[in-house]
Design an enzyme around this catalytic site. Structure first.
Site, PDB file in Angstrom:
ATOM      1  N   SER A 166       4.283   3.082   2.995  1.00 57.58           N
ATOM      2  CA  SER A 166       3.166   3.367   2.085  1.00 57.58           C
ATOM      3  C   SER A 166       2.515   2.078   1.606  1.00 57.58           C
ATOM      4  O   SER A 166       1.289   1.923   1.634  1.00 57.58           O
ATOM      5  CB  SER A 166       3.662   4.171   0.881  1.00 57.58           C
ATOM      6  OG  SER A 166       3.990   5.484   1.230  1.00 57.58           O
ATOM      7  N   ASN A 206       8.652   6.847   7.179  1.00 58.37           N
ATOM      8  CA  ASN A 206       9.811   6.119   6.673  1.00 58.37           C
ATOM      9  C   ASN A 206      11.143   6.634   7.197  1.00 58.37           C
ATOM     10  O   ASN A 206      12.178   6.429   6.553  1.00 58.37           O
ATOM     11  CB  ASN A 206       9.832   6.188   5.141  1.00 58.37           C
ATOM     12  CG  ASN A 206       8.626   5.516   4.519  1.00 58.37           C
ATOM     13  OD1 ASN A 206       8.067   4.576   5.072  1.00 58.37           O
ATOM     14  ND2 ASN A 206       8.197   6.019   3.375  1.00 58.37           N
ATOM     15  N   ASP A 247      -3.827  10.490  -2.719  1.00 52.52           N
ATOM     16  CA  ASP A 247      -2.435  10.308  -3.129  1.00 52.52           C
ATOM     17  C   ASP A 247      -2.119  11.257  -4.286  1.00 52.52           C
ATOM     18  O   ASP A 247      -2.669  12.369  -4.337  1.00 52.52           O
ATOM     19  CB  ASP A 247      -2.206   8.839  -3.520  1.00 52.52           C
ATOM     20  CG  ASP A 247      -0.814   8.346  -3.186  1.00 52.52           C
ATOM     21  OD1 ASP A 247       0.139   8.803  -3.850  1.00 52.52           O
ATOM     22  OD2 ASP A 247      -0.666   7.514  -2.278  1.00 52.52           O
TER      23      ASP A 247
END
Length: 377
Positions: free
Chosen positions: A261, A197, A60
């Site tokens: 996420s 998303n 990340d």
């Protein structure tokens, strides 16, 4: 993951809990807002363990191991972006995801993760969406994800969490990344990624979620209905809570956000619970246990919106127990006639066989006699 900063003075309004008094701690309010704890049935699942002994690599934007909810839980790995901390936007998204996986809370409050006894290996492979250097330096970390996956696999990660959905992810895969995924799976790592998303817009195929062998995770709301933004694709594995999710922030505060996420981070935590209970379980069987142990399963068993259903930590652990149970040994054969027949049954079989032999012998003699009689005439 979309982010909404939650200062203590407005936390109650955002989280929908009682207004804080002067003595209230924002950590207590953050804990009260974690609706996913009951939805995933974590209190029951934790009776079997909380992920001890498992290392979860978080690929990340970096993880702040000094956050009160993550103290003692984070191992700092490499920064593969080649950018460094040129801006103040460092580790916000990564810290949020790490808290959902292995957050330990503090003083009875704060964010507690799905596997609070697990360890987190932070590997920085991307920059924050709002970082002004993101577009300028994006080409400099083109192979960062592939290298991060290999680094995690080589350094003992049992689970690799990649919340790189939506704008953080890639719309086209790469051979290097796919090879790295297969390399990690071969070394026994379970890979989890966010499905994306933009389900209410372009609904694009998203990587690394779309690579074979990766557990791709979509998002549901409090009613366990698929969130509008959650990508609907035929590679989707399961869905998990992904709206109004409270997480740790990059500093020592908290945020509330929506996105696949968060859902992926929770499933990575469930994978850690399974790996803790069954250290030698293969990535394939861990994935199977998570998919079998779901609720709200589609009528046909699978759909591009729900995948195999809404994850449930308790059911996933029970499925893993069944998958890891040794097969029952075959019954030991008895002497001569199989598994332990009685004396009477053996006698009946012998008598029957003798009668059959006598009958067949008589038929042979009659047939032979008739043939001789025809030959003589």
């Amino acid at each position: 993951m979309s982010r909404l900063i939650v200062p203590a003075l407005i936390a109650a309004l955002v989280l929908g809990v009682a207004a804080p008094s002067a003595s209230d701690d924002v950590g207590e309010i953050a804990r009260a807002g974690q609706w996913q704890l009951e939805t995933l049935r974590l209190p029951e699942a934790w009776r079997a363990g909380k992920g001890a002994g498992v290392l979860v690599a978080v690929l990340d934007t970096g993880v702040n191991g000094r956050h009160p909810d993550l103290e003692g839980a984070v191992i700092q790995g490499p920064d593969l972006t080649g950018v460094g901390r040129a801006t103040g936007l460092w580790g916000q998204h990564g810290t949020a995801m790490a808290s959902l996986i292995a957050g330990r809370g503090h003083d009875g409050g704060g964010v507690i993760g799905v596997a609070p006894a697990a360890k987190v290996l932070s590997i920085r492979v991307t920059l924050e969406n709002g970082d002004p250097l993101r577009q300028k330096h994006r080409s400099s970390w083109g192979d960062a994800l592939a290298r991060g996956i290999r680094y995690a696999a080589d350094h003992g990660a049992g689970v690799i969490s990649m919340s790189l959905g939506g704008g953080s992810g890639a719309w086209e895969g790469s051979a290097a990344e796919e090879e790295a995924v297969q390399y990690a799976i071969a070394k026994g790592a379970v890979l989890v990624a966010s499905a994306g998303n933009d389900g209410d817009a372009a609904n694009r195929k998203n990587f690394p979620a779309a690579y074979p062998g990766v557990i791709a995770v979509g998002a549901v709301d409090r009613r366990l209905e698929v969130a509008r933004f959650s990508n609907r694709q035929d590679y989707l594995s399961v869905v998990a809570p992904g709206t109004e999710i409270v997480t740790a922030d990059g500093g020592d505060s908290y945020v509330v956000g929506d996105g696949t996420s968060s859902a992926a981070a929770m499933v990575a935590g469930i994978a850690a619970l399974i790996k803790s209970a069954h250290p030698d379980m293969s990535p394939y069987h861990v994935r199977t246990a998570i998919e079998i142990g779901t609720r709200r399963r589609p009528a046909d068993g699978y759909s591009p919106a729900y995948g195999h259903g809404v994850v449930d930590a308790l059911l996933a652990l029970r499925a893993a127990d069944r998958l890891s149970a040794p097969a029952a040994p075959p019954a030991r054969p008895g002497p001569y006639f199989g598994p332990g027949p009685s004396h009477e049954s053996r006698t009946a079989v012998v008598v029957g066989m003798l009668a059959l032999v006598a009958t067949m012998s008589a038929r042979i003699l009659v047939t032979h006699r008739r043939r001789r009689e025809r030959d003589l005439t």
